[in-house]
Scaffold this motif. Sequence first.
Motif, PDB file in Angstrom:
ATOM      1  N   GLU A  60       9.599 -88.668 -55.784  1.00 49.28           N
ATOM      2  CA  GLU A  60       9.305 -90.072 -55.493  1.00 49.28           C
ATOM      3  C   GLU A  60       9.955 -90.540 -54.189  1.00 49.28           C
ATOM      4  O   GLU A  60       9.645 -91.633 -53.690  1.00 49.28           O
ATOM      5  N   ASP A  61      10.836 -89.713 -53.605  1.00 42.30           N
ATOM      6  CA  ASP A  61      11.604 -90.139 -52.443  1.00 42.30           C
ATOM      7  C   ASP A  61      10.996 -89.759 -51.097  1.00 42.30           C
ATOM      8  O   ASP A  61      11.252 -90.431 -50.095  1.00 42.30           O
ATOM      9  N   ASN A  62      10.241 -88.673 -51.032  1.00 35.82           N
ATOM     10  CA  ASN A  62       9.836 -88.146 -49.726  1.00 35.82           C
ATOM     11  C   ASN A  62       9.105 -89.178 -48.875  1.00 35.82           C
ATOM     12  O   ASN A  62       9.480 -89.447 -47.726  1.00 35.82           O
ATOM     13  N   ALA A  63       8.032 -89.742 -49.396  1.00 37.27           N
ATOM     14  CA  ALA A  63       7.248 -90.697 -48.606  1.00 37.27           C
ATOM     15  C   ALA A  63       7.991 -92.014 -48.416  1.00 37.27           C
ATOM     16  O   ALA A  63       7.855 -92.660 -47.373  1.00 37.27           O
ATOM     17  N   ALA A  64       8.773 -92.414 -49.418  1.00 41.17           N
ATOM     18  CA  ALA A  64       9.544 -93.645 -49.285  1.00 41.17           C
ATOM     19  C   ALA A  64      10.539 -93.535 -48.129  1.00 41.17           C
ATOM     20  O   ALA A  64      10.801 -94.513 -47.419  1.00 41.17           O
ATOM     21  N   GLN A  65      11.087 -92.342 -47.939  1.00 34.92           N
ATOM     22  CA  GLN A  65      12.095 -92.148 -46.894  1.00 34.92           C
ATOM     23  C   GLN A  65      11.497 -91.745 -45.546  1.00 34.92           C
ATOM     24  O   GLN A  65      12.046 -92.084 -44.495  1.00 34.92           O
ATOM     25  N   LYS A  66      10.370 -91.028 -45.556  1.00 33.05           N
ATOM     26  CA  LYS A  66       9.869 -90.430 -44.316  1.00 33.05           C
ATOM     27  C   LYS A  66       8.446 -90.844 -43.942  1.00 33.05           C
ATOM     28  O   LYS A  66       7.970 -90.486 -42.862  1.00 33.05           O
ATOM     29  N   GLY A  67       7.756 -91.580 -44.801  1.00 32.33           N
ATOM     30  CA  GLY A  67       6.346 -91.863 -44.559  1.00 32.33           C
ATOM     31  C   GLY A  67       6.061 -92.924 -43.518  1.00 32.33           C
ATOM     32  O   GLY A  67       4.996 -92.947 -42.917  1.00 32.33           O
ATOM     33  N   GLY A  68       6.994 -93.848 -43.327  1.00 30.16           N
ATOM     34  CA  GLY A  68       6.802 -94.882 -42.325  1.00 30.16           C
ATOM     35  C   GLY A  68       5.829 -95.974 -42.723  1.00 30.16           C
ATOM     36  O   GLY A  68       5.174 -96.573 -41.866  1.00 30.16           O
TER      37      GLY A  68
END
Length: 290
Positions: A60-68
């Motif tokens: 659940e973190d990848n896009a929240a942290q890196k998606g922009g």
Amino acid sequence: MAKLEQLSCSKHFGGKLTKYKFRSTALGDLDARLNIFLPGNSVHGKVPVLMYLGGLTCTEDNAAQKGGFMRDAAAEGIAIIFPDTSPRGAGIRGEDDHWDFGTGAGWYVDATHPQWAKHYRMFTHVTQELPQIIEASGLPVDFSRQSILGHSMGGHGALVLYLTSILSGRNTYRSCSAFSPVCAPSVVPWGIKGFNGYLAGGVEEGRDKYDATTLIGKVKGPVNILIDYGTADEFKHQLKPDLFADAARKAGFDESQVRVRGQDDYDHSYYFVSTFASEHVKFHAGFLKA
């Protein structure tokens, strides 16, 4: 009904990104985690929402942290929900043996193979359980104004959930977009492995229920779809965007309804996703705020 338990909260572009967990019935009584971004204007009432589905190995973190995504979501007054990509800790034999199957690779299907059917029900988790839990929590999210997007395996999920909702007559989502989606999983190694593992009927069951290239040929009526992929994507052989585009044209959908764009020299990474994140948020805003 299970309740959301807050794990963390950070102010972000005038809004808040909050991590929650809850005990998931859909996933066989396991803890499920998600992030929810609420824009600042949500203090005045319910806001429209984007559901974002992550790719293989993601949480659940990848896009929240890196998606922009959040700068534009905040400016447009749109919430974003980031679910996990699979159940965690089901204890199924073989669950952690491969990076592209099992943990981190739920493929957004409801498993029918007996080994996986109790826990691997990501389709129901995303389409039914999450909206019910979030609405019951009182968070200011308006699921009558919802769109969906995703990356890679999650792009597959976004397309399938969107098209399935139209075919069922529910029309849950106003629009759909995808970055580097697995468009024809029943004919590529990733999808064949997932379908043969999770589904009792294997690839044949998957082709009928969970293959976007098959589903687009069955849809009657308007659709709003945007797909971006990188021409230098090292996994392009797994994606088959050309097959989806061809099927959409044969079904009568032109570029005003299904737009498939090859972006020169971009790869499969979040560098690619974050480059075009703003365009995707604004694409959805046009439908969510209409």
